[in-house]
Design a protein around this motif. Structure first.
Motif, PDB file in Angstrom:
ATOM      1  N   LEU A 261      -2.757 -11.827  -8.980  1.00  0.00           N
ATOM      2  CA  LEU A 261      -4.106 -11.585  -8.826  1.00  0.00           C
ATOM      3  C   LEU A 261      -4.415 -11.732  -7.161  1.00  0.00           C
ATOM      4  O   LEU A 261      -5.146 -11.312  -6.392  1.00  0.00           O
ATOM      5  CB  LEU A 261      -5.220 -12.104  -9.634  1.00  0.00           C
ATOM      6  CG  LEU A 261      -6.431 -12.002  -9.330  1.00  0.00           C
ATOM      7  CD1 LEU A 261      -6.989 -10.531  -9.411  1.00  0.00           C
ATOM      8  CD2 LEU A 261      -7.414 -12.756 -10.476  1.00  0.00           C
ATOM      9  N   LYS A 262      -3.927 -13.124  -6.833  1.00  0.00           N
ATOM     10  CA  LYS A 262      -4.220 -13.536  -5.413  1.00  0.00           C
ATOM     11  C   LYS A 262      -3.548 -12.369  -4.332  1.00  0.00           C
ATOM     12  O   LYS A 262      -3.909 -12.351  -3.392  1.00  0.00           O
ATOM     13  CB  LYS A 262      -3.684 -14.808  -5.188  1.00  0.00           C
ATOM     14  CG  LYS A 262      -3.832 -15.485  -3.781  1.00  0.00           C
ATOM     15  CD  LYS A 262      -3.088 -16.787  -4.163  1.00  0.00           C
ATOM     16  CE  LYS A 262      -3.243 -17.473  -2.444  1.00  0.00           C
ATOM     17  NZ  LYS A 262      -2.441 -18.724  -2.321  1.00  0.00           N
ATOM     18  N   TYR A 263      -2.617 -11.938  -4.650  1.00  0.00           N
ATOM     19  CA  TYR A 263      -1.757 -10.987  -4.084  1.00  0.00           C
ATOM     20  C   TYR A 263      -2.659  -9.723  -3.613  1.00  0.00           C
ATOM     21  O   TYR A 263      -2.614  -9.414  -2.352  1.00  0.00           O
ATOM     22  CB  TYR A 263      -0.186 -10.794  -4.426  1.00  0.00           C
ATOM     23  CG  TYR A 263       0.261  -9.636  -3.730  1.00  0.00           C
ATOM     24  CD1 TYR A 263       1.103 -10.044  -2.497  1.00  0.00           C
ATOM     25  CD2 TYR A 263       0.523  -8.369  -3.922  1.00  0.00           C
ATOM     26  CE1 TYR A 263       1.781  -9.130  -1.732  1.00  0.00           C
ATOM     27  CE2 TYR A 263       1.218  -7.341  -3.302  1.00  0.00           C
ATOM     28  CZ  TYR A 263       1.941  -7.661  -1.933  1.00  0.00           C
ATOM     29  OH  TYR A 263       2.310  -6.865  -1.222  1.00  0.00           O
ATOM     30  N   PHE A 264      -3.089  -9.294  -4.857  1.00  0.00           N
ATOM     31  CA  PHE A 264      -4.020  -8.041  -4.710  1.00  0.00           C
ATOM     32  C   PHE A 264      -5.126  -8.342  -3.770  1.00  0.00           C
ATOM     33  O   PHE A 264      -5.930  -7.427  -2.966  1.00  0.00           O
ATOM     34  CB  PHE A 264      -4.099  -7.484  -6.036  1.00  0.00           C
ATOM     35  CG  PHE A 264      -3.173  -6.584  -6.598  1.00  0.00           C
ATOM     36  CD1 PHE A 264      -3.419  -5.264  -6.359  1.00  0.00           C
ATOM     37  CD2 PHE A 264      -2.222  -6.767  -7.295  1.00  0.00           C
ATOM     38  CE1 PHE A 264      -1.954  -4.517  -6.559  1.00  0.00           C
ATOM     39  CE2 PHE A 264      -1.281  -6.356  -7.669  1.00  0.00           C
ATOM     40  CZ  PHE A 264      -1.366  -5.042  -7.377  1.00  0.00           C
ATOM     41  N   LEU A 265      -5.807  -9.564  -3.990  1.00  0.00           N
ATOM     42  CA  LEU A 265      -6.940  -9.940  -3.196  1.00  0.00           C
ATOM     43  C   LEU A 265      -6.832  -9.934  -1.766  1.00  0.00           C
ATOM     44  O   LEU A 265      -7.374  -9.672  -0.828  1.00  0.00           O
ATOM     45  CB  LEU A 265      -7.530 -11.304  -3.967  1.00  0.00           C
ATOM     46  CG  LEU A 265      -8.039 -11.272  -5.262  1.00  0.00           C
ATOM     47  CD1 LEU A 265      -8.555 -12.570  -5.787  1.00  0.00           C
ATOM     48  CD2 LEU A 265      -9.277 -10.357  -5.240  1.00  0.00           C
ATOM     49  N   GLU A 266      -5.767 -10.585  -1.250  1.00  0.00           N
ATOM     50  CA  GLU A 266      -5.189 -10.841  -0.066  1.00  0.00           C
ATOM     51  C   GLU A 266      -5.068  -9.454   0.575  1.00  0.00           C
ATOM     52  O   GLU A 266      -5.283  -9.062   1.711  1.00  0.00           O
ATOM     53  CB  GLU A 266      -4.165 -11.863   0.366  1.00  0.00           C
ATOM     54  CG  GLU A 266      -4.500 -13.227  -0.212  1.00  0.00           C
ATOM     55  CD  GLU A 266      -3.026 -14.197  -0.012  1.00  0.00           C
ATOM     56  OE1 GLU A 266      -2.271 -13.383   0.036  1.00  0.00           O
ATOM     57  OE2 GLU A 266      -3.234 -15.334  -0.290  1.00  0.00           O
ATOM     58  N   LYS A 267      -3.957  -8.650  -0.043  1.00  0.00           N
ATOM     59  CA  LYS A 267      -3.943  -7.264   0.539  1.00  0.00           C
ATOM     60  C   LYS A 267      -5.045  -6.386   0.709  1.00  0.00           C
ATOM     61  O   LYS A 267      -5.188  -5.681   1.654  1.00  0.00           O
ATOM     62  CB  LYS A 267      -2.931  -6.594  -0.320  1.00  0.00           C
ATOM     63  CG  LYS A 267      -1.518  -7.210  -0.252  1.00  0.00           C
ATOM     64  CD  LYS A 267      -0.875  -7.236   1.071  1.00  0.00           C
ATOM     65  CE  LYS A 267       0.516  -7.577   1.429  1.00  0.00           C
ATOM     66  NZ  LYS A 267       1.053  -7.428   2.772  1.00  0.00           N
ATOM     67  N   THR A 268      -6.105  -6.538  -0.049  1.00  0.00           N
ATOM     68  CA  THR A 268      -7.510  -5.936   0.106  1.00  0.00           C
ATOM     69  C   THR A 268      -8.345  -6.421   1.079  1.00  0.00           C
ATOM     70  O   THR A 268      -9.647  -5.979   0.967  1.00  0.00           O
ATOM     71  CB  THR A 268      -8.108  -5.270  -1.290  1.00  0.00           C
ATOM     72  OG1 THR A 268      -8.164  -6.710  -1.904  1.00  0.00           O
ATOM     73  CG2 THR A 268      -6.957  -4.435  -2.147  1.00  0.00           C
TER      74      THR A 268
END
Length: 397
Positions: A261-268
């Motif tokens: 979840l953290k990865y998708f938040l950072e990428k967006t």
């Protein structure tokens, strides 16, 4: 001029920065290719590096075996036939061929050992080869210890088979790690339900983590704003021995689902937020009903007995309330207190009783000593005592 193999080995170790477990010649091809290509392979860590020959210090290709799903033998093990393995990875499927079946068995043993972090149960190897394989396993465990991951959640009802096997009931005294380590936006819903929820309530968030239709896998559904408007996207998250693999063009492995979840938040750039349904709040305060009267049939209250206290003398109470007496002046006549007649009367009665008792005892003693002199001695004595009592009363008054 050929390069010293020791120098080549040192260069490869510097470039890869991984320990070498096994190496040798092999052939490799993709399933859609027709012919195999010859390589010199080195198994370093959980990665298979392929070189054009054993003198090349820079690898040509590499296979990340952490993404290995299965390794199947195309034909039964035979002494005089080549061994071909089909390796199914997340993003591709390749085949490895070894001309020597004994070498192929060693390759299979090392690959499965470093991927699963345990030695396969059925291996046709010599005791010395098994000892070397165990040393490689110990080294790999020290280099890359197993990651503690939350257990997979129960499968949704729509994904369960018609006659599911009964699952053991978890112990009550053990905490549910799947609930503790699971992201707050994880919902037990299908793809259609997740997309419908994101469209119906965009204010709640735009990312839902859910179970995948494939066993031991997850999926991520998100609603994203683009130039064409809002679009729905779904991503697969696979579970592996080293963590969770986000299946993108370049696969990424993370330790936990919270890291996914953290990865998708950072990428967006945090333009997307996890889906969290708001909890309703009350807006009115209601008065509680008044307590009902006690019914007749209700048990009677206990009566506590009163303590019995000995009665106090009236004279003692008066003495406590009266002020201390004043000392009379010399030569002054003291008039008795008129307001305390009861006290003097009590004393006189007590004195009279004592005198009568003395007379009775005296009379009895005299009668015992001499019966003739009893009347003679008793009369003056009684008369004298009576006069003494009368004099004492007059003095007191």
């Amino acid at each position: 001029m050929s390069v010293n193999p020791r120098v080549v080995h040192k260069r490869r170790a510097t470039i890869t920065a991984l320990p070498l477990y096994y190496s040798g010649h092999l052939l490799k091809k993709h399933t859609e290719d027709k012919d195999f290509k010859s390589y010199y392979g080195e198994l370093r860590g959980a990665t298979l590096f392929l070189y054009t020959d054993d003198t090349q210090d820079t690898y040509t290709e590499k296979l990340d075996l952490e993404q290995l799903k299965s390794m199947e033998l195309n034909s039964p093990y035979q002494r005089k036939t080549p061994t071909i393995f089909t390796l199914t990875l997340l993003s591709e499927e390749v085949q490895l061929k070894m001309d020597n079946p004994d070498t192929g068995e060693e390759w299979r043993g090392y690959i499965l050992t470093v991927v699963k972090k345990q030695i396969p149960s059925k291996l046709q190897l010599l005791p010395g080869q098994m000892l070397l394989l165990k040393e490689a396993l110990d080294q790999e465990r020290r280099r890359n210890p197993p990651v503690l991951r939350p257990p997979l959640p129960p499968r949704p009802a729509f994904l369960r088979p018609a006659s599911p096997c009964p699952s053991p009931v978890p112990a009550k005294d053990k905490p549910d790690n799947s609930i503790l380590d699971m992201p707050s936006c994880f919902l037990d819903v299908s793809r259609e339900e997740a997309e419908r929820m994101l469209c119906a309530n965009p204010e709640y968030g735009s990312i839902i983590l859910r179970p995948s239709t494939m066993a031991n896998n997850y999926a991520l559904t998100l609603r994203q704003q683009t130039s064409r408007g809002h679009v729905m996207k779904n991503y697969r998250v696979s579970s592996s021995n080293s963590g969770f693999v986000i299946e993108l063009e370049t696969a990424l492995t993370v330790s936990t689902l919270n890291d996914v979840l953290k990865y998708f938040l950072e990428k967006t750039e945090y333009r997307l937020q996890p889906y969290m349904a708001s909890q309703p709040y009350d807006t009115r305060i209601e008065l509680s009903p008044a307590p009902k009267n006690i019914s007749i049939t209700s048990p009677a209250l206990k009566t506590v007995p009163k303590a019995q206290v000995a009665p106090m003398l009236r004279s003692q109470t008066k003495e406590e309330s009266l002020p201390p007496p004043t000392k009379p002046a010399e030569g002054e006549y003291v008039v008795p207190d008129d307001h305390r007649p009861d006290e003097h009367k009590l004393k006189l009665d007590q004195l009279d009783s004592e005198l009568r008792q003395v007379l009775r005892l005296r009379r009895e003693s005299i009668q015992t000593a001499s019966g003739e002199d009893e009347m003679y001695e008793n009369q003056p004595t009684e008369k004298a005592l009576s006069c003494t009592a009368q004099w004492t009363k007059s003095e007191a008054v």
